[in-house]
Enzyme design. Structure first.
Site, PDB file in Angstrom:
ATOM      1  N   SER A 135       0.795  -1.231   0.000  1.00  0.00           N
ATOM      2  CA  SER A 135       0.000   0.000   0.000  1.00  0.00           C
ATOM      3  C   SER A 135       0.826   1.280   0.000  1.00  0.00           C
ATOM      4  CB  SER A 135      -0.967   0.024   1.199  1.00  0.00           C
ATOM      5  OG  SER A 135      -0.292   0.368   2.380  1.00  0.00           O
ATOM      6  N   LYS A 172       0.953   4.444   7.027  1.00  0.00           N
ATOM      7  CA  LYS A 172       0.184   5.297   6.115  1.00  0.00           C
ATOM      8  C   LYS A 172       0.638   6.744   6.287  1.00  0.00           C
ATOM      9  CE  LYS A 172      -2.872   2.135   4.674  1.00  0.00           C
ATOM     10  NZ  LYS A 172      -2.084   0.981   5.137  1.00  0.00           N
TER      11      LYS A 172
END
Length: 222
Positions: A135, A172
């Site tokens: 990701s 993230k």
């Protein structure tokens, strides 16, 4: 020895500065943005020239594997990098950089690294985690990479953090937005994770990513 063009020297200086400031080198895209070079092929041409002239080492197909040589540092007036000493960093498990994977706060192992790779951050304030997933690939963070993370419960908007969400650790970019927090992946095929302000706790942020380490395939070293 071949001389560098002014453009090549500026790119080399940017790579060294970013590496020392952030703990990892810039991506080709970041170099292009800084130098106002629109084409990635244009940036690659300069990097190939720097490599050919002995001022840069780079891994194949790795976005953050640019390493300035001793010759480059001497050219820029920095002198050969002194050994700043090895530090032992605790390895605390894996980070889910895709589907979150539970990362227990138990030290699985430890890794010894040159403190230079931490960009000036005190090694006692850092832990390491291994990435699992895809990701964050657009930020040059890939499956199997080791992240060096500075322990801190807070972050600035846009910084890459390790966050604990529902007892699962994930990496993230952090964006506070009104009544919620957005944890944004760097992969266009994946969706962000949202946490409401009411549910957000300072303990959710485990730390800020300050460095990335990757083992190159095929036994090549930078």
């Amino acid at each position: 020895m071949e001389e560098l063009t002014e453009r090549q020297r500026e790119i080399l200086s940017f790579i060294v500065k970013e590496t020392e400031t952030r703990g990892f080198p810039p991506t080709i895209r970041e170099i292009g943005e800084h130098m106002d070079i629109r084409s990635t092929n244009g940036v690659n041409d300069h990097l190939k020239a720097l490599e050919r002239k002995g001022y840069l080492n780079r891994g194949e197909q790795q976005s953050r594997s640019l390493v300035a040589t001793k010759r480059a540092r001497l050219l820029l007036g920095l002198g050969a990098r002194k050994d700043s000493g090895m530090v032992e960093i605790p390895l605390l498990g894996k980070v889910a950089a895709g589907a979150p994977l539970l990362a227990q706060e138990n030290m699985e192992d430890s890794v010894k690294i040159d403190s230079f790779l931490l960009g000036g951050v005190n090694g006692r304030e850092v832990f390491a985690l291994r990435v699992k997933g895809q990701s964050m690939i657009d930020d040059g963070i890939h499956d199997g990479d080791y992240l060096f993370v500075k322990k801190t419960p807070s972050a600035q908007p846009g910084e890459i953090v390790v966050a604990l969400i529902e007892d699962e650790a994930t990496v993230k970019r952090y964006y506070p937005e009104g009544d919620r927090i957005r944890f944004q992946p760097a992969n266009a095929t994946m969706q962000p994770i949202y946490v409401s302000r009411a549910e957000f706790r300072s303990t959710m942020i485990l730390g800020q990513v300050v460095g990335v380490y990757r083992k190159l395939q095929g036994g090549r070293t930078p």
